[in-house]
Scaffold this active site. Structure first.
Site: not given
Ligand code: ADQ
Length: 463
Positions: A160, A368
């Protein structure tokens, strides 16, 4: 969609204890996987968070739970230490220095073994070929450990967070062990093709393996790599965004902030999210545009996160200092403060009301993996018929899909400040057109499509 049974293995179980008992917890991964896990046989393996009374099922999540217990020392070394102070900063391009500690690493291995043991013992009636689906950076040794215990089981891994460039990853003292751990899977997946390529190049450089296109072969086992960005349940956000509950919250907020244009940011309080840089850009804007001082409000909602780690406590202090400085400098007599700050989690309907309220939404991470908040914003705004603008860091995985946002480099404070100004000046028609375009894309590539692509890839590879 394939209806293969799934055993999901993640650091935390997707449940939390509330005043009315155990419930499914909020958060990106849980929201994403809940509908999938409820639609087929399976189970969820994860750390019990220190509670000894986790039930086998909770009322609002119909999935069998298999808790893994960890001692306090293990949590400190495996979770706060190796996962969050070694891997997290290293994989986010060292926007904070990483700390390497052999004792943390050894604990990481021990805890991954514990997860492997619990998972391998789990037997699902009628579903011997369940996919063992390992999630995220806390469990990178798990695929290989599972492979040893269950040689024929289908195993997939999804990361992730970003996979860094090989020269950064190579700093990790235990780099080969981590790579070998991951290569126990049949499929290793990432949000973007850049992360996938970084991983393949890293393996090629550090291991004695054969790389061919998207596959890596080592010790006779071939692993396929794939890239697909995670997403949100867009329909659910659209429904909620136009519900009475959200409309009521929104009406209250509009009254509170009437006469001002609202900028907003919503993040976990994490140094990767660029919250300080965003505040500095706002400060710069208010400095050079005195006319905006009574016309803007910036609402920052920061969910407390990883408070046991020193860097996170220090960041909180810094953020609160900068907010105090900005409010001290720019609050005009007779007017409200320019920065509103909420240091807490917010229930989803209220969060969506804030999304709908924000004329300009600031997502400025220094790095991110993907960033779900930006997708939630565009879908909520478009559903409500609003005309907000998204300012989005180019260092998020989401920037590849949300290319019609106003993209910015969060390290360039002047640039972010100019991007905010541009967002404020853009015509409502253009903002609406961009939002509609981005929301359409998120609707098409929703979380169910992501899941479908993950499972298809597993089916393709395993035949
Ligand atoms: P995160 O770093 O947590 O996720 P993000 O993708 O934005 O970041 O997900 C945060 C989730 O928490 C969102 O669904 C949001 O609604 C929720 N949230 C944020 N602030 C909240 C608040 N104040 N109250 C309540 N809920 C709040 C990690 C990676 C990301 C990747 C995701 C999923 O770091 O890059 O996108 O996993 O893979």
């Amino acid at each position: 969609m394939s209806d293969r049974a799934i055993v999901t293995i993640s650091n935390r179980l997707p449940v939390a204890k509330t005043s009315s008992g155990w419930r499914a917890s909020a958060g990106g991964l849980v929201t994403a996987l809940k509908p999938v896990m409820e639609s087929r046989p399976g189970a969820w393996v994860g750390w019990d968070g220190g509670a000894e009374d986790v039930p086998a099922k909770v009322p609002d999540l119909s999935v069998r739970l298999r808790p893994v217990s960890l001692s306090r020392a293990e949590v400190n070394a495996f979770y706060h230490g190796f996962s969050n102070r070694s891997i997290w900063p290293l994989f986010h391009d060292l926007v904070q220095p990483a700390t390497f500690d052999r004792a943390w690493w050894e604990n990481y291995r021990v805890v991954n073994e514990r997860f492997a043991g619990e998972t391998a013992r789990l037997r699902l009636r009628g579903a011997p070929d369940a996919l063992l689906w390992v999630q995220d950076y806390h469990l990178m040794l798990l695929p290989q450990m599972l492979r040893r215990r269950r040689p024929d089981a289908p195993i997939a891994f999804f990361l992730h967070i970003p996979w860094p460039a090989p020269e950064l990853f190579s700093r990790l003292p235990w780099r080969e062990e981590i790579l070998r751990g991951l290569l126990g899977a049949d499929v290793v997946s990432f949000h973007t093709d850049r992360y996938r390529k970084n991983f393949v190049r890293t393996c090629g450089r550090l291991l004695d393996c054969e790389v061919s296109g998207r596959t890596i072969t080592m010790d006779g086992h071939t692993v396929s790599t794939s890239a697909c960005p995670i997403s949100i349940d867009a329909k659910a956000f659209e429904r909620l965004a136009t519900s009475d509950e959200v409309e009521n919250e929104l009406a209250r907020l509009r009254k509170q902030f009437s006469g001002r244009r609202v900028l907003a940011g919503v993040d976990r309080l994490d140094y990767t999210k660029g919250i300080l840089e965003r505040l500095e850009a706002l400060e710069q804007l208010l400095e050079r545009r005195p006319d905006l001082r009574t016309k803007l409000t910036f609402v920052q909602i920061a969910v407390p996160s990883r408070g046991a780690v020193r860097e996170y406590r220090e960041l909180r202090t810094q953020i609160e200092q900068v907010i105090g400085r900005i409010n001290g400098r720019f609050t005009e007599p007779g007017h409200d403060v320019p920065v509103y700050y909420l240091h807490r989690g917010v229930p989803l309907p209220r969060l969506i009301a804030y999304y709908r309220l924000a004329d300009v939404f600031l997502v400025t991470p220094l790095k991110d993996g993907l960033n779900l908040v930006s997708k939630e914003y565009v879908v909520s705004q478009a559903a409500g018929g609003d005309a907000g603008a998204l300012v989005l860091s180019e260092f998020t995985g989401a920037a590849l899909e949300l290319e019609r946002a106003i993209l910015c480099n969060p390290f360039d404070i002047d640039g972010v400040s100019n991007a905010i100004e541009r967002a404020l000046e853009m015509s409502a028609d253009e903002r609406r057109e961009r939002l509609a375009d981005m929301a359409k894309r998120v609707r098409r590539n929703d979380v169910f499509r992501w899941l479908d692509r993950q499972l298809r890839e597993v089916d393709r590879v395993l035949g």
